[in-house]
Design an enzyme around this catalytic site. Structure first.
Site: not given
Length: 339
Positions: A83, A85-87, A90
């Site tokens: 993912c 986008f999430c990497v 964060h």
């Protein structure tokens, strides 16, 4: 201007009412952002929105574990789930904690150089199993274990919804791929990230929602009530499938080994016994569970056609059912006290 939203029209912040408006206000206060694409894209289904935010808040944002440690868990799970986008999100949040070297290591997909951080990263990237036995409890002080487990399970759900419903770009034109932009973004969020909001303030957002028994691993912390509500709300998406389709999805998830499904012959094989008219909905649910990054325009269009133009809320709930099925499988693989 291009937006990250693929298949739903979010409730605008300035037009939100009721539970959606309450969630938006708390996100702005506690996360430091007035518009978070993940939560905007869940807004057509206020119950799923509120329960997802409550779990994220009560595991990632509050508690005793260092925020940077929990950001490692969130990023590690997101890497394992492919993912981006999430990497990217964060990585920016790790910059916000002041861990600049660590943030850039994870941005490159590398194992953190610090041994303590590396152990948490290994745990987070291995919590699906994937042919190896995950380490549990997580490698941290016992009193912090629930926060790491809650964060990991939250992002197994969030990754699946993000990959299904958003593009891969956190910022327009992929600006998050610039190290300078990541660091500047972290700086803008640093004050919010370093605050420690009080426990339990997300729970009033769950008033009136269904819930299961709280999991034992939460040890009575508010994240347990949030997880129980998310399980109940997301499972209600099964009502959008017939019994045969639900059984096919759950059987495929039950034998999942934590890896990524083959590119050829999947998910057609697991859904072979589902009636053709019911297959598009079952396909979306199963993709959300095990390969959400493979959801395509054609998949969503086929579902809308057979469902006679089902709503955005239905789409969020259908995908949430698939996503939570995988989360429960991950929870079982962790061998932690459940309900």
């Amino acid at each position: 201007m291009p937006t990250p939203y693929r298949y739903v029209t979010p409730v605008p912040v300035d037009a939100a009412t009721g539970r959606v408006a309450e969630v938006y206000r708390q996100i702005a206060r506690d996360f430091g952002m007035t518009r978070m694409p993940l939560f905007l894209t869940l807004s057509p289904a206020p119950d799923v929105l509120a329960a997802t935010w409550a779990l994220l808040r009560e595991s990632l944002l509050v508690g005793e574990a260092p925020r940077a440690a929990k950001e490692i868990v969130a990023a590690g799970v997101s890497l394992a789930n492919e993912c981006p986008f999430c990497v990217d999100a964060h990585t920016v949040l790790l910059h916000a904690t002041g861990e600049h070297r660590l943030a850039e290591s994870i941005a490159r997909g590398e194992r953190p150089p610090d041994p303590e951080h590396a152990r948490l990263f290994d745990w987070a990237t291995g919590v699906t199993g994937g042919g190896r036995t995950p380490q549990c409890p997580p490698p941290c002080p016992q009193e912090q274990a629930a926060e790491h487990i809650g964060t990991a399970l939250a992002f197994h759900f969030i990754n699946r919804m993000v990959s299904s419903l958003l593009t891969a770009d956190l910022l327009p034109a992929g600006l998050q791929r610039s190290r300078l932009v990541r660091r500047l973004g972290g700086g803008a969020l640093s004050r919010a990230v370093r605050r420690k909001p009080p426990r339990g303030e997300a729970l009033p957002l769950l008033r009136g929602l269904p819930a299961y028994r709280e999991p034992g691993w939460a040890a009575g912390a508010p994240m347990g009530a949030a997880f129980a509500a998310l399980l109940a709300c997301a499972r209600e998406g099964a009502a959008l499938l017939d019994d045969e389709a639900v059984e096919a999805v759950l059987e495929a998830v039950a034998v999942w080994d934590g890896g990524h499904p083959p590119l050829s012959g999947w998910p057609s094989g697991p859904l072979a016994d589902v009636a053709p008219a019911r297959r598009p909905a079952a396909r979306l649910a199963l993709l959300a569970a095990l390969a959400p990054y493979r959801v395509t325009d054609a998949d969503v269009a086929a579902w809308r056609e057979t469902g006679r133009g089902r709503s955005d809320a239905d789409l969020v709930r259908l995908l949430a059912f698939g996503a939570i099925s995988a989360v429960e499988r991950v929870e079982a693989a962790l061998d932690v006290p459940s309900r």
